[in-house]
Design a protein around this motif. Structure first.
Motif, short mmCIF file in Angstrom:
data_model
loop_
_atom_site.label_atom_id
_atom_site.label_comp_id
_atom_site.label_asym_id
_atom_site.label_seq_id
_atom_site.Cartn_x
_atom_site.Cartn_y
_atom_site.Cartn_z
N UNK A 138 15.70 35.39 12.34
CA UNK A 138 14.78 34.71 11.42
C UNK A 138 13.39 35.32 11.55
N UNK A 139 12.82 35.73 10.44
CA UNK A 139 11.51 36.37 10.42
C UNK A 139 10.46 35.35 10.02
N UNK A 140 9.87 34.68 11.02
CA UNK A 140 8.80 33.73 10.72
C UNK A 140 7.44 34.40 10.71
N UNK A 141 7.44 35.75 10.74
CA UNK A 141 6.19 36.49 10.68
C UNK A 141 6.17 37.38 9.45
N UNK A 142 6.82 36.93 8.40
CA UNK A 142 6.81 37.70 7.15
C UNK A 142 5.37 37.82 6.65
N UNK A 143 4.94 39.06 6.40
CA UNK A 143 3.55 39.28 5.97
C UNK A 143 3.43 39.50 4.47
N UNK A 144 4.54 39.24 3.76
CA UNK A 144 4.51 39.39 2.31
C UNK A 144 5.37 38.29 1.72
N UNK A 145 4.92 37.69 0.62
CA UNK A 145 5.63 36.55 0.03
C UNK A 145 7.00 36.94 -0.52
N UNK A 146 7.24 38.24 -0.75
CA UNK A 146 8.55 38.66 -1.26
C UNK A 146 9.59 38.84 -0.16
N UNK A 147 9.17 38.74 1.09
CA UNK A 147 10.11 38.92 2.20
C UNK A 147 10.89 37.63 2.45
N UNK A 148 12.17 37.78 2.77
CA UNK A 148 13.04 36.65 3.05
C UNK A 148 13.09 36.41 4.56
N UNK A 149 12.55 35.29 5.05
CA UNK A 149 12.58 35.03 6.50
C UNK A 149 13.99 35.04 7.08
N UNK A 150 15.01 34.69 6.27
CA UNK A 150 16.38 34.64 6.78
C UNK A 150 16.97 36.03 7.01
#
Length: 858
Positions: free
Chosen positions: A493-505
């Motif tokens: 799980x990517x809870x450090x996504x730095x772009x709104x288009x990135x999927x945390x899952x």
């Protein structure tokens, strides 16, 4: 009827039986008396007269009741019965008995249940012997008399020998029909011509068998009886022997039951881990683990996580991972070895002092030093020699694997030591180095960070024995160096996504070339490659030059020649090694190469961007599949450590070295961030570069380290700043925001504030600011141990880059009064504390829109 013993002189204690006192010349103050019996009724019939004699002399008598057998003492007016649960494990039981002995003080008398009953709770009788070796000297020291029983056929010869060595009195009792005989085996500091002969009981007296013919016949009949019984195997060995039999005979009725029994004594007591292990560790797997185990007991959380993860992959996605998951040949030191080491070195009194409320932190340094000076029992050293024979001269890694480690909610990330061994030299040298490494890992359980971590999670009174995971270091010999092609930390799980288009899952990975130490620790003065798995080529940099600047420039490796873990600049490694897989991991920096050629330097200048690995092969798809499969198996997000082995075409095979449940910050639901907030009410606003999902916090206190002042301080003064910050954090439970230049938790004060995580664990949010004063730049250290601590503790995180167009930061808005006149830079002036009273800040983060705002509401 057995006759009673008349009163004894003050220096003697009666057994309650005249004849027995004559045989033994009475008991002495301090005696521990061990009765080896085949029937507990024979123990009971000797206990009752002893109780009456002790009561007549006014003694305080305690019956320690812990067995599943019927009580030895039903009712006795002079006896206090104390029930103790042995199922909590060796440490909790032994500590409870220790404290009871301490509480009742000098001169108390004790009667205990059969020591053999402890096998039902602990499985291994090595721990029964260790328990006796702990309490027997303590009882002796306090002038007590204590009685114990055991069934000799249920214990190994080693345990029987150690109990005999430790006790003052040992007596064998045998029965032939109605005929009872006793045979004193040991009576410390007592001697007579017939004391250690077998004695037949007759009319309350015990007559020695002085005829050698009678003694020979008696001994022959006893040996025949013993041959008809089980061999001297404890519960542990018999359990695995029975498991092997059930598998060889395919006895399905027994296999499931034996799998459960073995899981309970080898893997864990934690319900969530056991549920996972039931699904993925078969009885055959468990027997394989036993075959690689030094000693006995649990293999610990780190070893368990690695093994379960491998089996999840091989069971749930076999077509892929049978080809691309490398086999392992790990070995394990069981938790019983840790306890045996402590007992063997006489450290249990120190353990008890450290476990107390007042000694929890203060006694730890001395205990740590004592552990580092300890010696191993001979039987453990022999097994360690065989372990080294297996690995030959390949480098190995000695890793902590404590009972609580890598569990759900308690990762202990980076709290305990891991030690690389180059493993070169003569066998004696390699054994000495291995023993030193084990001592170092054991001693790390007394590190202040680890102790505070346990305290903060209310684990300080729970049993935490240290098992060890020993692994061959994955890699290749490259001249004088040894290193893997690459290593990384992956999270599902990517809870450090730095772009709104990135999927945390989709997950995230933190990649390095060489040893994975640079992937799990915050790298001082260097950077790992951080990639979102759904957009791996999209980096949080503005241009190619910035991408190169924030890439990895230093490589961790093992220097075979010097026998050390070392760090080399990539350029130096390339100059001394010719077969590194640079075309699969790096790009040529053409402008830097041109500049280098102009000053006479050879070869291209490589930048470790990992773009070829991402763009030309199956790395991302395989890693994504690995993380998804493990998350599905765990039914929880996961965090893994791995190394890569690349073939000539750059096709990666994975070596999975660790897996644990990912600590995740709880979701708070949708967060409303106001659009129109006057600038004078904003502390900071940024797009991206924050962690923790949606955030909605009220901040009542801000501790800020002033960057210009901090930049003027000496190194010693910067450590003083870290100490002052820790003091301020611990001084209150008020929700606190901590702001500082560069990297919090760094070990290099020129890069940030060198606090330990335990000093700041009570805060609500942490902010790192890129400041113009010095080279203090935040590190996007997702996957590092410091990051794990933040997530586990539920601390929100943000990195501010005020020089960019997407970030605004106004630290002056914290001042409610005009700033003081210029002062001489000092640690106290660098640390600014703002108590916001009735005007708290609001910290809000929207993970979907990638917006973070900290402001004063109306």
């Amino acid at each position: 009827m057995i006759s009673r013993e008349p009163p004894q002189p003050a220096d003697r204690i009666s057994t309650g039986l005249t004849g027995l006192d004559e045989v033994l010349d009475g008991l002495r103050i301090g005696d521990n008396v061990v009765w080896r019996v085949s029937d507990l009724e024979d123990y009971r019939r000797f206990v009752l007269p002893f109780l009456d004699a002790a009561a007549d002399s006014g003694r305080q008598i305690i019956y320690l009741r812990f067995g599943e057998h019927p009580p030895i003492i039903e009712r006795h007016p002079a006896v206090r019965t104390i029930e103790i649960d042995a199922l909590g494990g060796f440490e909790s039981f032994t500590s409870r008995v220790w404290h009871l002995i301490e509480q009742h003080g000098r001169g108390a008398f004790y009667v205990c249940d059969s020591l053999s009953e402890l096998l039902n709770a602990w499985a291994t009788d090595a721990m029964v012997g260790n328990f006796f070796r702990v309490v027997c000297p303590f009882l002796f020291e306090l002038d007590t008399v204590a009685w114990f029983a055991l069934h000799p056929d249920r214990h190994s010869r080693m345990t029987l020998d150690r109990i005999r060595e430790t006790t003052q009195v040992m007596i064998d009792v045998d029965r032939h029909g109605d005929e009872v005989q006793i045979h004193p085996i040991k009576a410390w500091r007592r001697q007579s011509p017939t004391m250690f002969l077998p004695h037949r009981e007759h009319n309350g007296q015990f007559q020695p068998i002085t005829d050698s013919s009678d003694a020979t016949r008696l001994q022959a009949s006893l040996e025949l009886e013993h041959l008809q019984r089980q061999p001297l195997l404890d519960y542990w060995d018999r359990l695995f022997q029975e498991a092997g039999r059930a598998l060889s005979e395919q006895d399905e009725g027994c296999i499931a039951d034996l799998q459960e029994q073995v899981l309970q004594v080898l893997i864990s007591r934690d319900p969530q881990i056991l549920e996972l292990a039931r699904r993925y560790l078969s009885l055959e797997d468990l027997l394989g683990i036993r075959g690689r185990l030094v000693g006995s007991g649990y293999i610990g959380g780190k070893a368990t996580g690695m093994l379960i993860a491998r089996n999840i992959l091989l069971k749930d996605a076999p077509r892929l991972w049978q080809q691309y998951l490398e086999p392992h040949d790990s070995r394990y030191l069981g938790t019983d070895v840790y306890y045996a080491f402590l007992v063997h070195n006489g450290l249990w009194p120190a353990i008890m002092r450290q476990r107390s409320e007042t000694g929890y932190l203060s006694e730890a340094p001395a205990l740590r030093d004592d552990i580092l000076c300890g010696h191993f029992p001979d039987e453990i050293r022999t097994e360690l020699e065989r372990l080294l024979d297996h690995y030959g001269q390949y480098p190995i890694l000695v890793r902590s694997s404590s009972l609580q480690e890598d569990g759900f909610g308690n990762a202990f990330a980076g709290k305990y030591a891991s030690v690389f061994l180059v493993n070169q030299g003569a066998p004696e040298q390699r054994l000495a180095a291995l023993e030193n490494a084990i001592r170092e890992v054991y001693a790390s359980s007394m590190n202040e960070d680890a102790l505070r971590y346990r305290k903060q999670r209310r684990l300080d009174q729970r049993e935490e024995p240290m098992a060890l995971l020993i692994q061959r270091v994955n890699g290749r010999f490259r001249g004088r160096y040894y290193l893997p092609d690459a290593a990384g930390v992956g999270v599902s799980r990517n809870t450090f996504a730095w772009d709104s288009t990135m999927d945390p899952k989709a997950g995230m990975v933190r990649m390095v070339m060489g040893l994975g130490t640079r992937a799990v620790d915050r790298i001082e003065g260097d950077h790992a490659c951080v990639m979102a798995l759904d957009q791996p080529t999209r980096q949080p940099f503005r241009n190619q030059e910035e991408s190169y600047r924030y890439s990895q420039h230093l490589v961790d490796l093992l220097d075979i020649q010097d026998g050390t873990l070392d760090t080399l600049p990539l350029s130096q490694l390339l100059a001394n090694t010719t077969d590194l897989p640079m075309t699969h991991l790096a790009e040529v920096d053409r402008s830097a190469t041109t500049r280098a050629e102009q000053i006479g330097m050879k070869g291209p200048v490589w930048r470790l961007t990992f773009r070829p690995l991402v763009q030309q092969g199956a790395f991302i798809s395989r890693l994504s599949r690995l993380l998804q499969t493990l998350e599905a198996g765990y039914r929880h997000p996961v965090d893994v450590e791995f190394t890569l082995h690349l073939d000539e075409q750059g096709d990666p095979a994975f070596n999975l070295v660790q897996c644990r449940p990912l600590a995740t910050v709880g979701e708070t639901g949708p967060v409303n961030i106001p659009e129109q907030v006057p600038e004078e009410r904003i502390l900071f606003r940024t797009e991206g570069h924050f962690m923790g999902g949606n955030i909605n916090l009220a901040i009542h206190r801000v501790i800020r380290v002033d960057a210009p002042v901090y930049a003027e301080l000496s190194t010693n003064q910067r450590y003083e700043v870290a100490r002052l910050v820790g003091e301020q954090v611990r001084s209150t439970s008020t929700p606190t925001l901590l702001i500082g230049p560069g990297r919090w938790g760094t070990s290099s004060p020129e890069l940030g504030v060198p606090v330990r995580f335990s000093d700041i664990a009570g805060i609500a949010a942490l902010v790192e600011v890129s400041e113009n004063a010095g080279a203090m730049v935040p590190d996007l250290s997702y996957g590092s141990h410091f990051f794990q601590d933040l997530v586990e503790t539920g601390i929100a995180y943000a990195a501010l880059f005020p020089e960019t167009g997407y970030c605004r930061y106004y630290p002056d808005h914290l001042q409610q009064t005009p700033p003081p006149a210029a002062q001489t830079p000092s640690p106290s002036t660098a640390v600014q504390v703002h108590d916001l009273g009735h005007r708290p800040l609001q910290l809000r983060g929207d993970i979907v829109r990638q917006q973070l705002l900290c402001y004063f509401p109306d």
